[in-house]
Design a protein around this motif. Structure first.
Motif, PDB file in Angstrom:
ATOM      1  N   LEU A 111       0.924  -1.238  -0.116  1.00 28.01           N
ATOM      2  CA  LEU A 111       0.000  -0.271  -0.151  1.00 28.01           C
ATOM      3  C   LEU A 111       0.962   1.316  -0.059  1.00 28.01           C
ATOM      4  O   LEU A 111       0.820   2.280  -0.673  1.00 28.01           O
ATOM      5  CB  LEU A 111      -0.984  -0.128   1.190  1.00 28.01           C
ATOM      6  N   THR A 112       1.970   0.993   0.782  1.00 28.45           N
ATOM      7  CA  THR A 112       2.612   2.440   0.947  1.00 28.45           C
ATOM      8  C   THR A 112       3.405   2.461  -0.140  1.00 28.45           C
ATOM      9  O   THR A 112       3.634   3.890  -1.051  1.00 28.45           O
ATOM     10  CB  THR A 112       3.684   2.297   2.368  1.00 28.45           C
ATOM     11  N   PHE A 113       4.151   1.523  -0.705  1.00 30.32           N
ATOM     12  CA  PHE A 113       5.019   1.813  -2.100  1.00 30.32           C
ATOM     13  C   PHE A 113       4.144   2.080  -3.166  1.00 30.32           C
ATOM     14  O   PHE A 113       4.625   3.193  -3.844  1.00 30.32           O
ATOM     15  CB  PHE A 113       5.770   0.952  -2.375  1.00 30.32           C
ATOM     16  N   THR A 114       2.937   1.682  -3.522  1.00 35.90           N
ATOM     17  CA  THR A 114       2.116   2.077  -4.337  1.00 35.90           C
ATOM     18  C   THR A 114       1.328   3.593  -4.250  1.00 35.90           C
ATOM     19  O   THR A 114       1.483   4.132  -5.346  1.00 35.90           O
ATOM     20  CB  THR A 114       0.864   1.041  -4.485  1.00 35.90           C
ATOM     21  N   GLY A 115       0.943   4.025  -3.118  1.00 34.64           N
ATOM     22  CA  GLY A 115       1.000   5.183  -2.741  1.00 34.64           C
ATOM     23  C   GLY A 115       1.955   6.178  -3.162  1.00 34.64           C
ATOM     24  O   GLY A 115       1.691   7.277  -3.710  1.00 34.64           O
ATOM     25  N   MET A 116       3.258   6.003  -2.678  1.00 34.06           N
ATOM     26  CA  MET A 116       4.210   6.648  -3.209  1.00 34.06           C
ATOM     27  C   MET A 116       4.522   6.929  -4.695  1.00 34.06           C
ATOM     28  O   MET A 116       4.860   8.120  -5.208  1.00 34.06           O
ATOM     29  CB  MET A 116       5.747   6.182  -2.286  1.00 34.06           C
ATOM     30  N   VAL A 117       4.190   5.945  -5.365  1.00 30.73           N
ATOM     31  CA  VAL A 117       4.516   5.700  -6.761  1.00 30.73           C
ATOM     32  C   VAL A 117       3.430   6.840  -7.395  1.00 30.73           C
ATOM     33  O   VAL A 117       3.497   7.510  -8.049  1.00 30.73           O
ATOM     34  CB  VAL A 117       4.418   4.411  -7.520  1.00 30.73           C
ATOM     35  N   VAL A 118       2.206   6.684  -7.110  1.00 31.09           N
ATOM     36  CA  VAL A 118       1.004   7.102  -7.573  1.00 31.09           C
ATOM     37  C   VAL A 118       0.966   8.659  -7.198  1.00 31.09           C
ATOM     38  O   VAL A 118       0.831   9.442  -8.180  1.00 31.09           O
ATOM     39  CB  VAL A 118      -0.331   6.527  -7.195  1.00 31.09           C
ATOM     40  N   PHE A 119       1.143   8.846  -5.795  1.00 28.88           N
ATOM     41  CA  PHE A 119       0.946  10.254  -5.359  1.00 28.88           C
ATOM     42  C   PHE A 119       2.301  10.952  -4.923  1.00 28.88           C
ATOM     43  O   PHE A 119       2.267  12.161  -4.453  1.00 28.88           O
ATOM     44  CB  PHE A 119       0.047  10.133  -4.162  1.00 28.88           C
ATOM     45  N   GLY A 120       3.533  10.369  -5.090  1.00 29.70           N
ATOM     46  CA  GLY A 120       4.606  10.908  -4.662  1.00 29.70           C
ATOM     47  C   GLY A 120       5.158  10.680  -3.489  1.00 29.70           C
ATOM     48  O   GLY A 120       3.969  10.467  -2.519  1.00 29.70           O
ATOM     49  N   ARG A 121       6.268  10.580  -3.191  1.00 31.15           N
ATOM     50  CA  ARG A 121       6.978  10.100  -1.762  1.00 31.15           C
ATOM     51  C   ARG A 121       6.598  11.310  -0.695  1.00 31.15           C
ATOM     52  O   ARG A 121       6.189  11.203   0.307  1.00 31.15           O
ATOM     53  CB  ARG A 121       8.437   9.885  -1.598  1.00 31.15           C
ATOM     54  N   THR A 122       6.864  12.501  -0.973  1.00 29.69           N
ATOM     55  CA  THR A 122       6.690  13.556  -0.303  1.00 29.69           C
ATOM     56  C   THR A 122       5.357  13.716   0.409  1.00 29.69           C
ATOM     57  O   THR A 122       4.890  13.745   1.564  1.00 29.69           O
ATOM     58  CB  THR A 122       7.136  14.927  -0.650  1.00 29.69           C
ATOM     59  N   ALA A 123       4.263  13.805  -0.594  1.00 30.23           N
ATOM     60  CA  ALA A 123       2.876  13.951  -0.279  1.00 30.23           C
ATOM     61  C   ALA A 123       2.571  12.687   0.334  1.00 30.23           C
ATOM     62  O   ALA A 123       1.449  12.803   1.558  1.00 30.23           O
ATOM     63  CB  ALA A 123       2.059  14.298  -1.402  1.00 30.23           C
ATOM     64  N   TRP A 124       2.928  11.463   0.004  1.00 31.67           N
ATOM     65  CA  TRP A 124       2.232  10.229   0.591  1.00 31.67           C
ATOM     66  C   TRP A 124       2.674  10.241   2.158  1.00 31.67           C
ATOM     67  O   TRP A 124       1.869   9.979   3.000  1.00 31.67           O
ATOM     68  CB  TRP A 124       2.626   9.216   0.067  1.00 31.67           C
ATOM     69  N   CYS A 125       3.985  10.549   2.374  1.00 32.36           N
ATOM     70  CA  CYS A 125       4.498  10.288   3.628  1.00 32.36           C
ATOM     71  C   CYS A 125       3.950  11.642   4.583  1.00 32.36           C
ATOM     72  O   CYS A 125       3.817  11.378   6.041  1.00 32.36           O
ATOM     73  CB  CYS A 125       6.097  10.791   3.829  1.00 32.36           C
ATOM     74  N   LYS A 126       3.575  12.754   4.155  1.00 30.27           N
ATOM     75  CA  LYS A 126       3.227  13.771   5.048  1.00 30.27           C
ATOM     76  C   LYS A 126       1.876  13.730   5.432  1.00 30.27           C
ATOM     77  O   LYS A 126       1.092  14.126   6.353  1.00 30.27           O
ATOM     78  CB  LYS A 126       3.529  15.247   4.395  1.00 30.27           C
ATOM     79  N   GLN A 127       0.824  13.043   4.460  1.00 33.40           N
ATOM     80  CA  GLN A 127      -0.451  13.067   4.443  1.00 33.40           C
ATOM     81  C   GLN A 127      -1.156  11.531   4.758  1.00 33.40           C
ATOM     82  O   GLN A 127      -2.232  11.566   5.328  1.00 33.40           O
ATOM     83  CB  GLN A 127      -1.040  13.484   3.190  1.00 33.40           C
ATOM     84  N   VAL A 128      -0.695  10.602   4.282  1.00 34.71           N
ATOM     85  CA  VAL A 128      -1.162   9.357   4.144  1.00 34.71           C
ATOM     86  C   VAL A 128      -0.375   8.252   5.135  1.00 34.71           C
ATOM     87  O   VAL A 128      -1.049   7.406   5.958  1.00 34.71           O
ATOM     88  CB  VAL A 128      -1.273   8.675   2.796  1.00 34.71           C
ATOM     89  N   GLU A 129       1.076   7.948   5.053  1.00 35.63           N
ATOM     90  CA  GLU A 129       1.803   7.149   5.483  1.00 35.63           C
ATOM     91  C   GLU A 129       1.785   7.267   7.331  1.00 35.63           C
ATOM     92  O   GLU A 129       2.683   8.142   7.551  1.00 35.63           O
ATOM     93  CB  GLU A 129       3.081   7.191   4.961  1.00 35.63           C
ATOM     94  N   CYS A 130       1.068   6.696   7.982  1.00 36.84           N
ATOM     95  CA  CYS A 130       0.602   7.244   9.313  1.00 36.84           C
ATOM     96  C   CYS A 130       2.216   7.005  10.254  1.00 36.84           C
ATOM     97  O   CYS A 130       2.023   7.692  11.008  1.00 36.84           O
ATOM     98  CB  CYS A 130      -0.281   6.140   9.965  1.00 36.84           C
ATOM     99  N   PHE A 131       2.976   6.187  10.006  1.00 35.81           N
ATOM    100  CA  PHE A 131       4.005   6.032  10.727  1.00 35.81           C
ATOM    101  C   PHE A 131       5.145   7.236  10.404  1.00 35.81           C
ATOM    102  O   PHE A 131       5.963   7.533  11.410  1.00 35.81           O
ATOM    103  CB  PHE A 131       4.832   4.661  10.531  1.00 35.81           C
TER     104      PHE A 131
END
Length: 183
Positions: A111-131
């Protein structure tokens, strides 16, 4: 990342007894307690060991997102995912079962890797990746902060520069507090 995949493999193929399989011990003690403490007291360890971020950086560098994650979502997706994690940890009948834990860890990594690919690492880590959101908030409590120079202050001093938190991060903090009280 290789260590995470090795641990997931051990979770699937190793002993089914959580006391004899290294995956539950590593996840619940080394990562959930150890990284939490190091992140809050010593250094930003998460940015160095985050397996999603590491694999993304190796394969895609600073690739452009395919879709822009709406800023208006804030960190609410991270709150929802963290609630899911806490539900698994606190309500699942056997969260230390190696096979079950390996399945959850692998699913979360995908989920995390796919989210980073689709939405970008920075946005995903700031908004979605809970850890990443959690460890960023915990890291603001460290007395020592290293950026271009070393800065020292009382524990929590860096949090003052973030105040007030946006509503999603404030709810995230409350979620961490109330889930910890049940743990």
């Amino acid at each position: 990342a290789l260590a995470v995949f090795a641990l997931i493999y051990v979770g699937f193929s190793g002993p089914t007894d959580p006391q004899r399989n290294i995956l539950p011990l590593t996840i619940w003690t080394g990562w959930w307690i150890g990284v939490f403490v190091i992140q809050g007291l010593v250094m930003d360890l998460w940015k160095w060991i985050d397996p999603g971020r590491g694999v993304y950086g190796l394969l895609l560098g600073e690739g452009e997102p395919l879709i822009q994650l709406p800023v208006r979502f804030g960190a609410w997706p991270a709150v929802a995912i963290f609630l899911g994690f806490q539900t698994f940890m606190l309500a699942d009948i056997a969260p230390s079962d190696p096979g079950r834990l390996a399945t959850v860890a692998l699913g979360y990594w995908v989920l995390t890797f796919t989210g980073m690919v689709v939405f970008g690492r920075t946005a995903w880590c700031k908004q979605v990746e809970c850890f990443s959101v959690l460890f960023d908030l915990i890291g603001s409590l460290r007395p020592v902060h290293v950026t271009d120079k070393i800065r020292l202050g009382l524990p929590g001093w860096q949090s003052l520069f973030r105040a007030p938190l946006d509503p999603a991060r404030a709810v995230f903090c409350l979620t961490v507090l109330f889930s910890g009280s049940f743990d």
